[in-house]
Design a protein around this motif. Structure first.
Motif, short mmCIF file in Angstrom:
data_model
loop_
_atom_site.label_atom_id
_atom_site.label_comp_id
_atom_site.label_asym_id
_atom_site.label_seq_id
_atom_site.Cartn_x
_atom_site.Cartn_y
_atom_site.Cartn_z
N THR A 33 7.22 3.00 -6.25
CA THR A 33 5.52 2.68 -7.23
C THR A 33 4.64 2.98 -6.22
O THR A 33 4.64 1.95 -5.43
CB THR A 33 5.95 1.85 -8.55
OG1 THR A 33 5.66 0.40 -7.88
CG2 THR A 33 6.40 1.52 -9.23
N ARG A 34 3.16 3.23 -7.09
CA ARG A 34 2.63 3.21 -6.25
C ARG A 34 1.45 1.29 -5.78
O ARG A 34 1.81 1.87 -4.35
CB ARG A 34 1.55 4.04 -6.69
CG ARG A 34 -0.66 3.93 -6.22
CD ARG A 34 -0.05 4.85 -4.93
NE ARG A 34 -1.29 5.22 -4.42
CZ ARG A 34 -2.08 6.33 -4.95
NH1 ARG A 34 -1.77 6.82 -5.37
NH2 ARG A 34 -3.83 6.07 -4.18
N SER A 35 2.77 0.41 -6.65
CA SER A 35 1.40 -0.59 -6.42
C SER A 35 2.17 -1.24 -5.20
O SER A 35 2.50 -1.92 -4.42
CB SER A 35 1.96 -2.19 -8.00
OG SER A 35 3.13 -1.47 -7.77
N GLU A 36 3.30 -0.67 -4.92
CA GLU A 36 4.09 -1.54 -3.66
C GLU A 36 4.39 -0.92 -2.05
O GLU A 36 4.55 -1.47 -1.82
CB GLU A 36 5.74 -1.55 -3.90
CG GLU A 36 6.11 -1.83 -5.16
CD GLU A 36 7.64 -0.90 -6.16
OE1 GLU A 36 8.40 -0.33 -5.43
OE2 GLU A 36 8.67 -1.50 -6.77
N ARG A 37 3.20 0.24 -2.20
CA ARG A 37 3.49 0.60 -1.22
C ARG A 37 2.47 -0.52 0.02
O ARG A 37 1.59 -1.25 -0.51
CB ARG A 37 2.24 1.60 -1.04
CG ARG A 37 2.21 3.13 -2.20
CD ARG A 37 1.27 4.51 -1.85
NE ARG A 37 2.11 5.32 -2.42
CZ ARG A 37 1.32 6.52 -2.51
NH1 ARG A 37 0.29 7.02 -1.94
NH2 ARG A 37 1.52 7.49 -2.63
N PHE A 38 3.18 0.01 1.47
CA PHE A 38 2.53 -0.78 2.37
C PHE A 38 1.57 -0.37 2.60
O PHE A 38 0.27 0.93 2.53
CB PHE A 38 3.13 -0.50 3.85
CG PHE A 38 2.98 -1.45 4.53
CD1 PHE A 38 2.62 -2.40 4.71
CD2 PHE A 38 2.18 -0.10 5.95
CE1 PHE A 38 2.79 -2.92 6.08
CE2 PHE A 38 1.87 -0.85 7.03
CZ PHE A 38 1.86 -2.52 7.25
N ARG A 39 0.28 -1.31 2.87
CA ARG A 39 -1.40 -1.31 3.25
C ARG A 39 -1.45 -2.09 4.42
O ARG A 39 -0.58 -3.22 5.02
CB ARG A 39 -1.96 -1.94 2.26
CG ARG A 39 -2.03 -1.26 1.03
CD ARG A 39 -3.06 -1.83 0.13
NE ARG A 39 -2.43 -1.46 -1.17
CZ ARG A 39 -1.47 -0.90 -1.92
NH1 ARG A 39 -0.40 -2.08 -1.86
NH2 ARG A 39 -1.89 -0.50 -4.09
N SER A 40 -2.10 -0.94 5.63
CA SER A 40 -3.05 -2.21 6.43
C SER A 40 -4.13 -1.23 7.37
O SER A 40 -4.04 0.14 6.99
CB SER A 40 -1.70 -2.13 8.09
OG SER A 40 -2.66 -2.84 9.05
N ALA A 102 -13.63 -2.94 -0.48
CA ALA A 102 -12.55 -1.90 -1.97
C ALA A 102 -12.18 -2.05 -1.58
O ALA A 102 -10.58 -2.18 -2.82
CB ALA A 102 -14.10 -1.24 -2.19
N GLY A 103 -11.35 -2.18 -0.34
CA GLY A 103 -9.71 -1.81 -0.41
C GLY A 103 -9.08 -1.56 0.99
O GLY A 103 -10.15 -1.58 2.26
N THR A 104 -7.74 -1.05 1.59
CA THR A 104 -7.16 -1.19 2.42
C THR A 104 -6.06 -0.08 2.78
O THR A 104 -5.78 0.28 1.51
CB THR A 104 -6.06 -2.58 2.45
OG1 THR A 104 -6.90 -3.33 2.43
CG2 THR A 104 -5.44 -2.20 3.82
N PRO A 105 -6.06 0.69 3.90
CA PRO A 105 -5.54 2.75 3.91
C PRO A 105 -4.38 1.84 3.13
O PRO A 105 -3.87 0.90 3.74
CB PRO A 105 -5.57 1.98 5.39
CG PRO A 105 -6.77 1.46 5.72
CD PRO A 105 -7.10 0.00 4.69
N GLU A 106 -3.72 2.95 3.00
CA GLU A 106 -2.05 3.17 2.85
C GLU A 106 -1.25 4.08 3.61
O GLU A 106 0.23 4.12 2.91
CB GLU A 106 -1.72 3.97 0.60
CG GLU A 106 -2.98 2.59 0.23
CD GLU A 106 -2.50 3.18 -1.72
OE1 GLU A 106 -2.45 4.51 -1.84
OE2 GLU A 106 -2.96 2.03 -2.42
N GLU A 107 -1.95 5.17 4.14
CA GLU A 107 -1.28 5.42 4.65
C GLU A 107 -2.03 6.21 6.30
O GLU A 107 -2.59 5.50 6.72
CB GLU A 107 -1.40 7.44 3.77
CG GLU A 107 -2.23 7.57 3.52
CD GLU A 107 -3.40 8.33 4.32
OE1 GLU A 107 -3.07 8.18 4.96
OE2 GLU A 107 -4.30 8.82 3.45
#
Length: 395
Positions: A33-40, A102-107
């Motif tokens: 799911t989208r909510s499980e994606r790694f972020r950094s 507002a957010g953190t990169p997912e890719e």
């Protein structure tokens, strides 16, 4: 009791198959799911892009390898901004507290831009009067570049902000949108790049209490445009309308991966993206992910994507997804459709003396103009309708 009698009377676990299986042990389990994606925010935390990753599998990754893994120019660039009272444009350092709010990169492309930019462009909106401001980037050139923009709407402020791209570009960027309590903000991301340009963008929006964001993506120019907006409805009463319009010509790849996260009670979202495709190799990708968290009671959500195929040789991928963690919601749904002209509409127009070519242009214009008319700026709406007419001349 003999050993044989004991074996018959008391079956072992192995006789019932109750032993551990080795099949699949320790194997990789992909993100579901989208909510499980790694972020950094660090590009080094992401593996090199191969095209097999879930976030890249529908993208022409070879066309922008320099943006996902190469060195980028993160220096300040020239902009042209309208002078409007209540909209201030300036540059801020990487240490500003608003960066990352507002957010953190997912890719990897997003993280590469985040790791590289030197200063961020800040668009600060204040005042309760209606106002329109346009920020144009037109001189980025053909070298790989990184950019970061923060659009901040103060509590109870109102504005329409247009972020416009023209000319040549090889750009990967992040745009953060902070909508304060009770604010009403419209952000239009307008891609009018040259035919060989490549633009990768991640937009992150955080919406405050009883605030509303209208986020509109209009992609017309560029060889590859991949713009992924993520919206976090973080506080009670938040509202987002995520709208998109794209027209893909021969050899053009236009992509949007939309994510809406309902994370507070009584929030609302409406996602509507429409696109038309014409010419050999014209391609569009739309992925819509909606997550309704366990605290988001009373959520009202709906997403849809519609594609109109004008010629043979095109491809439209459309994937809506819903992830719901609470049953106490007002409603949630999604829809997706890809098709050709409505023959009945064409017949109706042609029966009234309109030529077939003109009838086709009218049908396509009526299909797409629904999005244009929701921008809220008559001048910009008229200009975009003229641009659509120009695109249709080749249909």
């Amino acid at each position: 009791m003999t050993a044989a009698m004991q074996s018959t009377a008391m079956p072992t676990a192995e006789q019932h198959g109750l032993k551990a299986h080795s099949d699949g042990a320790g194997s990789f389990v992909p993100v579901q799911t989208r909510s499980e994606r790694f972020r950094s925010v660090k590009v080094a935390d992401f593996e090199p892009v191969t095209g097999r990753e879930h976030e890249w599998k529908l993208s022409p990754v070879a066309a922008f390898a320099d943006l996902t893994g190469g060195e980028l120019d993160g220096s300040r660039f020239e902009i042209e901004a309208t002078d409007v009272s209540g909209v201030d444009v300036s540059w801020i350092g990487r240490d500003d507290a608003r960066i990352g709010a507002a957010g953190t990169p997912e890719e990897r492309a997003s993280a590469n831009a985040w790791s590289t930019f030197g200063e961020a462009l800040l668009v600060k909106v204040t005042g309760e009067d209606e106002k329109v401001a346009t920020i144009t980037r037109s001189g980025l050139g053909s070298s790989p570049r990184a950019a970061h923009t923060v659009i901040e709407a103060a509590p109870y402020s109102r504005a329409l902000v247009v972020l416009r791209g023209t000319g040549d570009a090889r750009l990967t960027e992040n745009v953060e949108i902070l909508v304060g309590e009770g604010a009403q903000l419209t952000v239009v991301s307008l891609q009018e790049w040259t035919d060989e340009s490549v633009h990768l963008a991640s937009h992150f929006a955080r919406i405050g209490r009883d605030a509303k964001l209208k986020h509109i993506v209009v992609s017309l120019g560029g060889k590859v445009v991949r713009l992924n907006p993520s919206t976090h409805l973080a506080e009670q009463g938040g509202d987002v309308e995520a709208l998109g319009l794209y027209f893909s010509d021969a050899g053009q790849h236009l992509e949007q991966q939309v994510f809406v996260h309902h994370d507070a009670p009584n929030t609302r979202s409406r996602v509507t993206y429409k696109g038309a495709l014409q010419g050999e190799g014209a391609r569009s990708v739309w992925i819509g992910d909606v997550l309704i968290g366990n605290a988001a009671v009373g959520t009202d959500s709906y997403e849809q994507n519609r594609n109109l195929v004008l010629t043979d040789g095109t491809r439209a991928d459309s994937v809506p997804n819903l992830e719901i963690e609470t049953g106490d919601i007002a409603g949630a749904g999604h829809a997706s459709a890809t098709g050709r002209f409505d023959d009945e509409q064409l017949f109706y127009l042609m029966a009234r003396g309109i030529t077939e070519d003109e009838a086709r242009r009218l049908v396509v214009r009526g299909f797409l103009v629904e999005i244009v008319q929701q921008i809220g700026s008559p001048e910009l709406e008229a200009r975009l309708i003229a641009a659509l007419e120009a695109e249709l001349q080749g249909s």
